[in-house]
Design a protein around this motif. Structure first.
Motif, PDB file in Angstrom:
ATOM      1  N   GLU A 116     128.037 -77.359  -1.369  1.00 49.41           N
ATOM      2  CA  GLU A 116     126.753 -76.917  -0.842  1.00 49.41           C
ATOM      3  C   GLU A 116     126.892 -75.662   0.021  1.00 49.41           C
ATOM      4  O   GLU A 116     125.886 -75.025   0.355  1.00 49.41           O
TER       5      GLU A 116
ATOM      6  N   SER B  43     128.319 -81.387 -12.503  1.00 47.69           N
ATOM      7  CA  SER B  43     127.691 -80.103 -12.185  1.00 47.69           C
ATOM      8  C   SER B  43     128.299 -78.975 -12.998  1.00 47.69           C
ATOM      9  O   SER B  43     127.592 -78.090 -13.474  1.00 47.69           O
ATOM     10  N   ARG B  44     129.622 -79.028 -13.171  1.00 43.32           N
ATOM     11  CA  ARG B  44     130.256 -77.987 -13.973  1.00 43.32           C
ATOM     12  C   ARG B  44     129.769 -78.038 -15.415  1.00 43.32           C
ATOM     13  O   ARG B  44     129.439 -77.005 -16.012  1.00 43.32           O
TER      14      ARG B  44
ATOM     15  N   GLN C 157     127.032 -79.106 -16.549  1.00 35.41           N
ATOM     16  CA  GLN C 157     125.628 -78.732 -16.632  1.00 35.41           C
ATOM     17  C   GLN C 157     125.369 -77.290 -16.203  1.00 35.41           C
ATOM     18  O   GLN C 157     124.232 -76.809 -16.288  1.00 35.41           O
ATOM     19  N   GLY C 158     126.426 -76.611 -15.723  1.00 36.46           N
ATOM     20  CA  GLY C 158     126.271 -75.227 -15.298  1.00 36.46           C
ATOM     21  C   GLY C 158     125.504 -75.055 -14.017  1.00 36.46           C
ATOM     22  O   GLY C 158     124.865 -74.014 -13.804  1.00 36.46           O
ATOM     23  N   THR C 159     125.567 -76.063 -13.123  1.00 41.12           N
ATOM     24  CA  THR C 159     124.791 -75.999 -11.885  1.00 41.12           C
ATOM     25  C   THR C 159     125.646 -75.787 -10.637  1.00 41.12           C
ATOM     26  O   THR C 159     125.145 -75.925  -9.520  1.00 41.12           O
TER      27      THR C 159
ATOM     28  N   GLN D  14     126.848 -70.232  -7.634  1.00 41.24           N
ATOM     29  CA  GLN D  14     127.401 -68.957  -8.089  1.00 41.24           C
ATOM     30  C   GLN D  14     126.837 -67.815  -7.259  1.00 41.24           C
ATOM     31  O   GLN D  14     126.086 -66.972  -7.760  1.00 41.24           O
TER      32      GLN D  14
END
Length: 481
Positions: free
Chosen positions: A81, A110-111, A113-115, A118
């Motif tokens: 976070e 999360s990885r 799902q691309g969340t 970044q």
């Protein structure tokens, strides 16, 4: 977006002009080169002078370009976070990728799902484990096997052994081999490193840690092993109850800030005994075995130094602490006070072990044991993200590694380590446009690696002035972890 990193104004089609290209693979210098990038990739590397119309030009004359750096032992995503400050420090120091050494099911999800966060200039997550193997999930051999199966199912790149015994470690290793997922991390105190190597362990972190590896290079090996007692862990719930995993990680976090604060008199004796009975021939035989079985080493010398010299002003008064989040510094300082209360004999044993760690690192390097650079940044007391990788280069040089070998530990060797040889780590056509422009020749002296004139991340360029502005913003609002 990022609180600290302004978007680059130089991106798209960019040429680093009239530069000397350094190839870590063979140590070759090629002068007078134009490195053209577009779309996040190197599109050409040619003799300078070709038309550059439509391209942003970065002046490289008199400078040297190398692949950007990789940190192969980090915990940046322990605080997913709030990674902004850590990532910004990495960019400012030319670090564009890392191996996350402690994950969980949520991180893996999360990885996929691309969340994952970044922020601008963020490094690439090159590899991540799932949950550490600890008494919480691997208190028995069956539990360790189940934990490996779950991580394999959830998409972990590797399994990290954190706090295991010989029985649980070997059970996990056998299952990992069966499933085709790599296992690395900490060797338990009751495990012979030769047994781990022959069993196919992927990597050994921190030269052990502790005295485990050094026992194998002792003329009094049996006596050292008898003194190398498994450290008692705080009570961790064995029953799955709501919040048990968070409680366990809180207990573990208190230990990992600086594990040396828990060094017992028996462990101190083991250090003294191992260091006083060092046998170079046995150390070289161990190195040969590691080469034979491709047992990678990630020494993290900066990490072991901050542990064993926690009372040293170079760490407790490091001016770069100004970049760290205040709550992080409070944890570090509390740990340093605990270290200062250790008996003199214990602290002296830890201090004296440093020379043995340098000697072992040099022995491994001379034998060709595969090695990558890592720092253990993010949670480890005294380890400043980004800057710590340059500290690691300094300690590798203190151990006796030459500049080219040091450069390889953070460029071509990470690619080979991760099974991505030929995909990153060199300045050649088709490689990612992740570059560091240096004012001095890194093959002459490793300290040139910190003389950064600019950094390119994924085809976007930040000059030295822009990198300094990033550091000023972090210092104004310290937020690195």
């Amino acid at each position: 977006m990022s609180r600290y990193v302004e978007p680059s104004s130089i991106n798209g089609r960019v040429v680093v002009q009239d530069v000397t290209v350094i190839d870590p693979l063979d140590g070759h210098r090629t002068t007078g080169q134009d490195v053209m990038v577009e779309g996040g990739r190197i599109t050409s590397v040619t003799s300078t002078g070709a038309p550059t119309s439509g391209a942003h030009v970065v002046e490289g004359r008199g400078r040297f370009v190398v692949p950007a750096f990789m940190d192969m032992h980090m915990h940046a995503l322990n605080t997913p976070e709030d990674v902004d400050g850590t990532y910004a420090l990495m960019l400012a120091n030319g670090v564009v990728g890392f191996r996350q050494m402690s994950g969980n099911r949520g991180l893996l999800k999360s990885r996929s799902q691309g969340t994952l966060p970044q922020p601008t200039g963020a490094p690439a997550l090159k590899s991540t484990a799932g949950d550490l193997l600890t008494p919480l999930n691997a208190s028995t051999a069956d539990g360790a096997v189940q934990a490996v199966r779950e991580q394999h199912r959830d998409g972990a790149d590797f399994v990290k052994a954190g706090m295991t015994t010989r029985a649980t470690f070997l059970a996990a290793l056998e299952e990992a081999n069966r499933l085709g997922i790599r296992l690395g991390g900490h060797l338990p105190a009751d495990l012979d490193p030769r047994e781990a190597a022959r069993g196919g362990v992927w990597s050994i972190e921190h030269l052990g840690p502790g005295v485990t590896v050094f026992a194998a290079a002792s003329s009094k090996e049996g006596e050292v092993r008898a003194s190398n007692a498994t450290r008692k862990l705080p009570p961790i719930p064995k029953i799955k109850i709501p919040g048990a995993d968070k409680l366990a990680m809180k207990l573990i976090k208190g230990m990992v800030t600086n594990p040396a604060t828990g060094t017992s008199e028996l462990e101190a004796h083991a250090y003294n005994l191992a260091d006083g009975s060092y046998d170079q021939q046995k150390a070289e035989e161990l190195a040969v075995l590691f080469v034979e079985h491709t047992t990678w080493q990630c020494p993290t010398l900066i990490r072991v130094h901050t542990q064993q010299f926690a009372d040293s002003p170079e760490h407790s008064q490091d001016p770069r602490r100004r970049y760290m989040a205040p709550e992080e510094l409070r944890t570090w300082d509390k740990s340093a006070k605990k270290f200062a209360k250790l008996p003199d004999l214990t602290r002296n044993a830890l201090h004296n072990h440093w020379s043995a760690q340098l000697r072992m690192t040099k022995t491994f390097a001379d034998a060709g044991v595969p090695m990558v650079a890592g720092t253990d940044a993010c949670g480890a007391a005294g380890v400043i993200p980004g800057f710590a990788l340059h500290d690691e280069f300094d300690y590798l040089a203190e151990a006796g590694l030459d500049p080219l070998t040091i450069l390889r530990t953070t460029t071509t060797e990470p690619a080979r380590f991760l099974g991505e040889e030929g995909r990153f780590g060199r300045v050649v056509t088709g490689m990612p446009a992740d570059l560091v422009l240096l004012d001095e020749d890194p093959l002459e002296d490793h300290t040139a690696l910190r003389e950064i004139a600019g950094v390119m991340r994924d085809g976007s360029w930040w000059s030295r002035a822009e990198l300094d502005a990033i550091l000023e913003r972090i210092a104004a609002r310290p937020g690195a972890h």
